[in-house]
Design an enzyme around this catalytic site. Structure first.
Site, mmCIF file in Angstrom:
data_model
loop_
_atom_site.group_PDB
_atom_site.id
_atom_site.type_symbol
_atom_site.label_atom_id
_atom_site.label_comp_id
_atom_site.label_asym_id
_atom_site.label_seq_id
_atom_site.Cartn_x
_atom_site.Cartn_y
_atom_site.Cartn_z
ATOM 1 N N SER A 183 0.796 -1.226 0.000
ATOM 2 C CA SER A 183 0.000 0.000 0.000
ATOM 3 C C SER A 183 0.830 1.278 0.000
ATOM 4 O O SER A 183 0.317 2.337 -0.307
ATOM 5 C CB SER A 183 -0.935 0.001 1.194
ATOM 6 O OG SER A 183 -0.183 0.029 2.388
ATOM 7 N N HIS B 278 -5.085 -5.036 -0.596
ATOM 8 C CA HIS B 278 -5.058 -3.961 -1.600
ATOM 9 C C HIS B 278 -5.141 -4.520 -3.021
ATOM 10 O O HIS B 278 -4.542 -3.976 -3.949
ATOM 11 C CB HIS B 278 -3.808 -3.101 -1.420
ATOM 12 C CG HIS B 278 -3.871 -2.252 -0.187
ATOM 13 N ND1 HIS B 278 -4.530 -1.041 -0.140
ATOM 14 C CD2 HIS B 278 -3.410 -2.470 1.064
ATOM 15 C CE1 HIS B 278 -4.449 -0.539 1.073
ATOM 16 N NE2 HIS B 278 -3.767 -1.389 1.825
ATOM 17 N N LYS C 28 -12.053 -2.898 2.506
ATOM 18 C CA LYS C 28 -11.474 -1.955 1.535
ATOM 19 C C LYS C 28 -12.321 -1.981 0.260
ATOM 20 O O LYS C 28 -13.455 -1.512 0.291
ATOM 21 C CB LYS C 28 -9.999 -2.283 1.316
ATOM 22 C CG LYS C 28 -9.186 -1.866 2.554
ATOM 23 C CD LYS C 28 -7.736 -2.252 2.515
ATOM 24 C CE LYS C 28 -7.064 -1.740 3.793
ATOM 25 N NZ LYS C 28 -6.019 -2.612 4.304
HETATM 26 C C1 LIG Z 1 -5.659 -3.002 5.721
HETATM 27 C C2 LIG Z 1 -4.787 -4.191 5.730
HETATM 28 C C3 LIG Z 1 -4.958 -5.228 6.659
HETATM 29 C C4 LIG Z 1 -5.982 -5.135 7.758
HETATM 30 O O1 LIG Z 1 -7.266 -5.229 7.245
HETATM 31 P P1 LIG Z 1 -8.515 -5.076 8.238
HETATM 32 O O2 LIG Z 1 -9.589 -5.901 7.627
HETATM 33 O O3 LIG Z 1 -8.826 -3.604 8.260
HETATM 34 O O4 LIG Z 1 -8.090 -5.564 9.566
HETATM 35 C C5 LIG Z 1 -4.154 -6.344 6.561
HETATM 36 N N1 LIG Z 1 -3.214 -6.437 5.602
HETATM 37 C C6 LIG Z 1 -3.000 -5.457 4.695
HETATM 38 C C7 LIG Z 1 -1.948 -5.615 3.649
HETATM 39 C C8 LIG Z 1 -3.776 -4.297 4.741
HETATM 40 O O5 LIG Z 1 -3.558 -3.315 3.873
#
Ligand SMILES: *Cc1c(COP(=O)(O)O)cnc(C)c1O
Length: 399
Positions: free
Chosen positions: A185, A213, A244
């Site tokens: 990210s 992502h 997301k």
């Molecule tokens: C956002 C993210 C997480 C955590 O996701 P949540 O569902 O908000 O706990 C885990 N790994 C990566 C690579 C992320 O970008």
């Protein structure tokens, strides 16, 4: 000073230190749904360029209505973990839909991807085994590995030569698994899964990707990084988030072979000892996956927006990290300029975030743009105009 007072006063001091070092993270308060445009609590309307709302589904009416419909049918919540009385048909349907979407056998749901990563290693690997992890993997992967007794090997970020060295160093271990974010990210880097899978095959290792992502928009039908790199069916374990692109509320999952998922249901602590995903989220996620399986329209629009923005921001004279991912790091290098840049963009009606050391390496300060399928061309043109103005004011343009 009593013991208790000493505790609170040391906390106050540490918080002050964070503020002095510029490491204190304030929270922006929104007064609207998430979307391409949001309302700040201060009443301002802002074009949002910093959400993980890649497909624009978070505040969309269809998502909201699907959540309401699932709430009507299945209630507000379960007041139970899955294995006692917290599994409804909607959870089983969602698990199957995620597995079908990703091309795996089965899926297990968690309250968050953080929990999925936190609970995936310990039930599957022990001190006889090796976990080989990219140096820039997400915090939740790092924490999950810490909770497991397997030997840890770390390879330099995205460095396939170093990965091979670590595989050789781990040669005497029983089971080996290579773990990487599918897409990273901070830089929008896409893991080289074709090469990783080839190395895994050469050294008899398993593979795991974290698709937070990527799920929903990477690859030509949005299945993820494994589709992007033509290794569908060759990744052993896939973790991801529902928080997301896939709707944006919360919730996570682990997907893979039946025996892996079955063992996680038996042993994974964040699953066993934490409440079931709310039915509203399960129902809305199901509606999102059905929609993404029917049409690639949102995914296509996201990539068109990304290509448009990447082309025009460079034409203005900004330096970006090259690539194709909707995360676009606009490099400003200097921490102070990155902060001033984000603040000025806010004044001009654009919400984005500045990153600087220690979040990114020293001298690599930047503002990060995240494109969404929900952004209109007109909004992107306004954002580009604000970039041009701020870039001129701060003297950071190449041309
Ligand atoms: C956002 C993210 C997480 C955590 O996701 P949540 O569902 O908000 O706990 C885990 N790994 C990566 C690579 C992320 O970008």
């Amino acid at each position: 000073m009593s013991g208790k007072d000493a505790f609170y006063s040391s906390l106050q001091q540490n918080l002050e230190t964070l503020k002095e070092q510029g490491l204190f993270k304030p929270e922006r308060v929104l007064a609207s749904r998430q979307g391409a445009e949001v309302q700040g609590a201060d009443g301002r309307t802002l074009i949002n360029m910093c959400a993980n709302n890649y497909l624009g589904l978070s505040g969309e009416e269809a998502t909201v209505q699907a959540a309401i419909a699932a709430t009507e049918e299945f209630g507000y919540g379960l007041s139970s973990v899955r294995f006692i009385c917290g599994t409804q048909t909607v959870h089983k349907r969602l698990e199957k839909a995620i597995a079908d979407f990703l091309g795996t056998e089965d899926t297990i749901l968690y309250a968050a991807a953080f929990d999925a990563n936190g609970g995936v290693f310990e039930p599957l690997f022990d001190e006889n085994d090796a976990i080989i992890s990219d140096a820039l993997n997400h915090a939740s992967i790092i924490d999950g590995i810490r909770l497991c007794k397997a030997a840890r090997f770390r390879y330099a970020h995205n460095d396939m030569d170093d990965l091979e060295k670590q595989l050789q160093a781990a040669a005497d271990k029983r089971h080996k698994i290579i773990v990487t974010d599918g897409c990273f990210s901070m830089d929008g880097t896409i893991a080289q899964l074709d090469k990783i899978v080839a190395l895994a095959e050469k050294y008899g290792a398993l593979t795991m990707i974290d698709e937070c992502h990527a799920s929903g928009f990477m690859g030509k039908t949005g299945r993820g990084t494994h589709e992007h790199h033509n290794v569908l069916g060759k990744i052993d374990i896939i973790t991801g988030t529902l928080g997301k692109a896939l709707g944006g509320a919360m919730g996570g999952f682990t997907s893979g072979r039946k025996e892996v998922i079955e063992m996680l249901r038996q042993k994974s602590r964040p699953y066993l000892f934490s409440n079931s995903l709310a039915p509203s989220i399960a129902g809305a996620s199901l509606a999102v996956l059905e929609r993404l399986s029917r049409s690639t329209e949102l995914r296509d629009r996201l990539h068109e927006n990304t290509a448009y923005f990447r082309h025009h921001i460079e034409a203005l004279g900004f330096t970006i990290k090259p690539g194709t991912h909707p995360v676009v790091p606009v490099m400003l290098f200097d921490a102070k300029i990155a902060q001033q840049f984000a603040a000025r963009m806010y004044e001009l009606g654009v919400l984005l975030s500045g990153f600087f050391y220690p979040v990114v390496p020293m001298g690599q300060a930047r503002v990060r743009v995240q494109l969404s399928a929900a952004h209109t061309r007109e909004q992107l043109d306004r954002v580009l105009a604000a970039f041009a103005q701020t870039g001129r004011e701060l003297g950071v343009l190449k041309n």
